[in-house]
Enzyme design. Structure first.
Site, mmCIF file in Angstrom:
data_model
loop_
_atom_site.group_PDB
_atom_site.id
_atom_site.type_symbol
_atom_site.label_atom_id
_atom_site.label_comp_id
_atom_site.label_asym_id
_atom_site.label_seq_id
_atom_site.Cartn_x
_atom_site.Cartn_y
_atom_site.Cartn_z
ATOM 1 N N ASP A 12 0.841 -1.194 0.000
ATOM 2 C CA ASP A 12 0.000 0.000 0.000
ATOM 3 C C ASP A 12 0.881 1.249 0.000
ATOM 4 O O ASP A 12 2.009 1.211 -0.524
ATOM 5 C CB ASP A 12 -0.935 -0.021 1.216
ATOM 6 C CG ASP A 12 -2.307 0.556 0.899
ATOM 7 O OD1 ASP A 12 -2.377 1.766 0.642
ATOM 8 O OD2 ASP A 12 -3.297 -0.197 0.916
ATOM 9 N N HIS A 45 -3.735 6.119 3.194
ATOM 10 C CA HIS A 45 -4.513 4.946 2.801
ATOM 11 C C HIS A 45 -3.972 3.672 3.442
ATOM 12 O O HIS A 45 -4.720 2.857 3.997
ATOM 13 C CB HIS A 45 -4.482 4.838 1.274
ATOM 14 C CG HIS A 45 -5.342 3.761 0.691
ATOM 15 N ND1 HIS A 45 -4.903 2.467 0.524
ATOM 16 C CD2 HIS A 45 -6.605 3.801 0.212
ATOM 17 C CE1 HIS A 45 -5.865 1.746 -0.034
ATOM 18 N NE2 HIS A 45 -6.909 2.530 -0.241
ATOM 19 N N SER A 62 -11.389 -1.046 -0.802
ATOM 20 C CA SER A 62 -10.098 -1.009 -0.116
ATOM 21 C C SER A 62 -10.273 -1.191 1.388
ATOM 22 O O SER A 62 -9.387 -1.723 2.062
ATOM 23 C CB SER A 62 -9.389 0.328 -0.367
ATOM 24 O OG SER A 62 -8.800 0.372 -1.634
#
Length: 586
Positions: free
Chosen positions: A182, A215, A395
């Site tokens: 990520d 994220h 996600s």
């Protein structure tokens, strides 16, 4: 894609880099010309057609010779050594002719470099080269503003029953490593203190964990966050994190960085003799094409090592199919639900009609039941920076599954990736019409039911309103049953259809037990069907079952195979395989 020339190539060399460009919509594949030994992706071909003769284009070069991971089943150290040896022995024959620096890979025998159009043509004429593709950028979603505190934000953790797994079964994911590719991780967040045990930065080479996007930290919190600052936000608060930063502050990186991260996940310390790779790898990113097989060799290598590949299904919404790599037969594709339990509008749908572009199967036209499951993915609160943020997307759904798998791996480290996927699907809470559907797959993730299943625990019967007794803990199986279950498993189950009349099932039974097979009508028809069961026995070793298909109408069925004791109790998780019964010719 899927030409006869493609299918003749080495098993894992076909179409490896085909569509690194697809993540940023760079296009599909196609051959350059009959004079070339290798194939060149259309995205790269288009760039070559407009580039100046001295312009340098970023490319991924995949070599012809590849390792067949299936030959090393159960021998991860030997597989890792052979992958390295093959790359070392063959790449010099090609890279010696490349003028620019190269980034070498061994998980798949390939390298990244920059080359002029003329140099690319020379590479394509080399018989040692299987394919050349544009090394295109990968992207992830933007980051919302952070929150001051989690408040009562752990709704997803509660929705899947994770707190009951902790309290009832004592499972927290302790000792289980979960990988994450990520934007990085803010390990200084109090919810993630002590969780990160391995780190590599493929963007800037930073020696210490960080996340300049947010994220990745959000995903990490959902997998393994604690309740240090409020409500529990992590599904497996005892798990450890192996984090690869492969996306930059804008959520963008070259596809080669993603490949490098996938490779590092298989051997973080660089020593094949130490099994320090994670049990699960969470991938909260996706490309645009369900049948693009560019990442499949990496996924297959993970599975060969016992690593469970979890992927976000995509955020395309109704009418948009689940995207790759989530669409692969080996991947666990995760869609998203909201707090009302409904499938999110943005969640990509299935099923997938597999085109077999890489020639590795299943056969073209096979319908894949995707997504596999759905999980909380709307307004999910998790870690961001030193605080918290509420994000939405598949996600956010994927790490709920990765955390659940950590709980299952703690309970049953012997289960294979395929078996764990079967457990998730078999224990999911059905949504919509009975059986699989393209919106929610097998149903909503149920961590408690999955954990009970792998442990052989029977849930206590619900109390009646009249008696309303105090809650009773679920009963565990007798010691003898537990001992037998630990030594029984099904591995390498494969199904072959003989003339549309018999399903020939082969595999390996570890332990002594009876085998029970049943067929049920599955997607795309949403209806129940009477069992077509055959019983047989098998001793330790390989087995073959013949399941008759006569009398069954055409359609896609689910073949369930399970090991049972003499008294009929289950000794293994069910292994589910698709069986396509063709229409009879007159």
């Amino acid at each position: 894609m899927g030409s006869g020339q493609d299918r003749s190539r080495a098993r894992h060399g076909r179409h490896f880099a085909a569509a690194l460009a697809a993540i940023c919509l760079a296009g599909s594949l196609g051959p350059v010309g009959a004079a070339f030994a290798a194939e060149v992706g259309e995205g790269l071909t288009a760039r070559m057609g407009t580039a100046e003769p001295d312009a340098r284009l970023p490319v991924i070069v995949t070599l012809e010779q590849q390792v067949d991971a299936d030959r090393y089943d159960g021998r991860p150290a030997a597989l890792l050594r052979e992958l390295r040896a093959t790359a070392s022995d063959t790449q010099a024959q090609v890279t010696d002719d490349v003028s620019e620096p190269v980034r070498r890979f061994w998980l798949v025998n390939a390298f990244a470099t920059s080359a002029t159009p003329g140099e690319i043509r020379d590479l394509a004429a080399n018989p040692e080269v299987a394919r050349i593709d544009l090394d295109a950028p990968v992207r992830t979603a933007a980051v919302p503003a952070p929150l001051a505190s989690p408040g009562d934000g752990g709704w997803g953790v509660r929705a899947i029953g994770a707190p009951s797994v902790w309290s009832e079964l004592g499972l927290t994911g302790a000792g289980v490593r979960v990988g994450e590719i990520d934007t990085g991780v803010e390990a200084g967040n109090a919810e993630l203190a002590g969780r990160v045990v391995a780190w590599h930065d493929f963007i800037a080479g930073g020696p210490e964990p960080y996340d300049d996007n947010g994220h990745g930290t959000h995903v990490a919190g959902t997998i393994a966050g604690s309740a240090a600052l409020g409500s529990p936000i992590g599904v497996a608060p005892g798990a450890q994190l192996v984090v690869a930063k492969a996306l930059d502050a804008q959520g963008v990186a070259p596809g080669s960085a993603l490949l490098a991260a996938a490779q590092w996940m298989t051997d973080p310390d660089g020593n094949p003799a130490t099994a320090d790779y994670p049990s699960i790898v969470n991938n909260s990113w996706y490309s645009s094409d369900a049948n693009n097989t560019w990442f499949r060799p990496m996924v297959q290598a993970w599975v060969a090592l016992g690593i469970v590949p979890v992927f976000a299904a995509g955020n395309g919404g109704v009418g948009t199919p689940v995207t790759s790599p989530a669409s692969y037969p080996e991947s666990i594709a995760v869609g998203a639900t909201d707090q009302a339990g409904a499938v999110a509008d943005f969640s990509s749908r299935g099923p997938i009609v597999w085109q077999n572009a890489d020639g590795l199967g299943p056969a073209a036209g096979t319908v894949l039941a995707k997504p596999d499951v759905v999980a909380p993915g709307v307004d999910v609160v998790s870690t961001v920076g030193a605080g918290f943020g509420a994000y939405s997307g598949t996600s956010m759904a994927a790490p709920h599954v990765s955390g659940t798998l950590a709980l299952l791996r703690q309970a049953r480290p012997d289960l294979s990736p395929a078996q764990l996927g079967d457990v998730l699907r078999a224990t999911a809470t059905d949504l919509g019409p009975a059986g699989f559907d393209g919106d929610s797959g097998a149903g909503a993730l149920n961590a408690l039911a999955a954990a009970r299943s792998v442990l052989g625990v029977t849930a206590a019967a619900p109390a009646t309103a009249a008696s309303a007794p105090a809650p009773v803990a679920a009963a565990a199986p007798a010691p003898a049953a537990r001992a037998a279950r630990r030594h029984v498993s099904l591995r390498g189950v494969r199904v072959r259809i003989l003339r549309g009349r018999v399903a020939l099932v082969r595999g390996r039974l570890i332990g002594t037990a009876r085998l029970r097979a049943s067929l049920r009508l599955g997607a795309p028809v949403q209806a129940a069907h009477a069992d077509k069961a055959r019983f047989t026995s098998a001793r330790h070793g390989r087995f073959t079952l013949r399941v008759p298909l006569r009398g069954l109408g055409p359609g896609r069925y689910r073949l369930s195979l399970v090991a049972v004791a003499r008294d009929g109790s289950l000794l293994s998780a069910p292994v589910v395989r698709a069986v396509l019964v063709p229409r009879r010719r007159r």
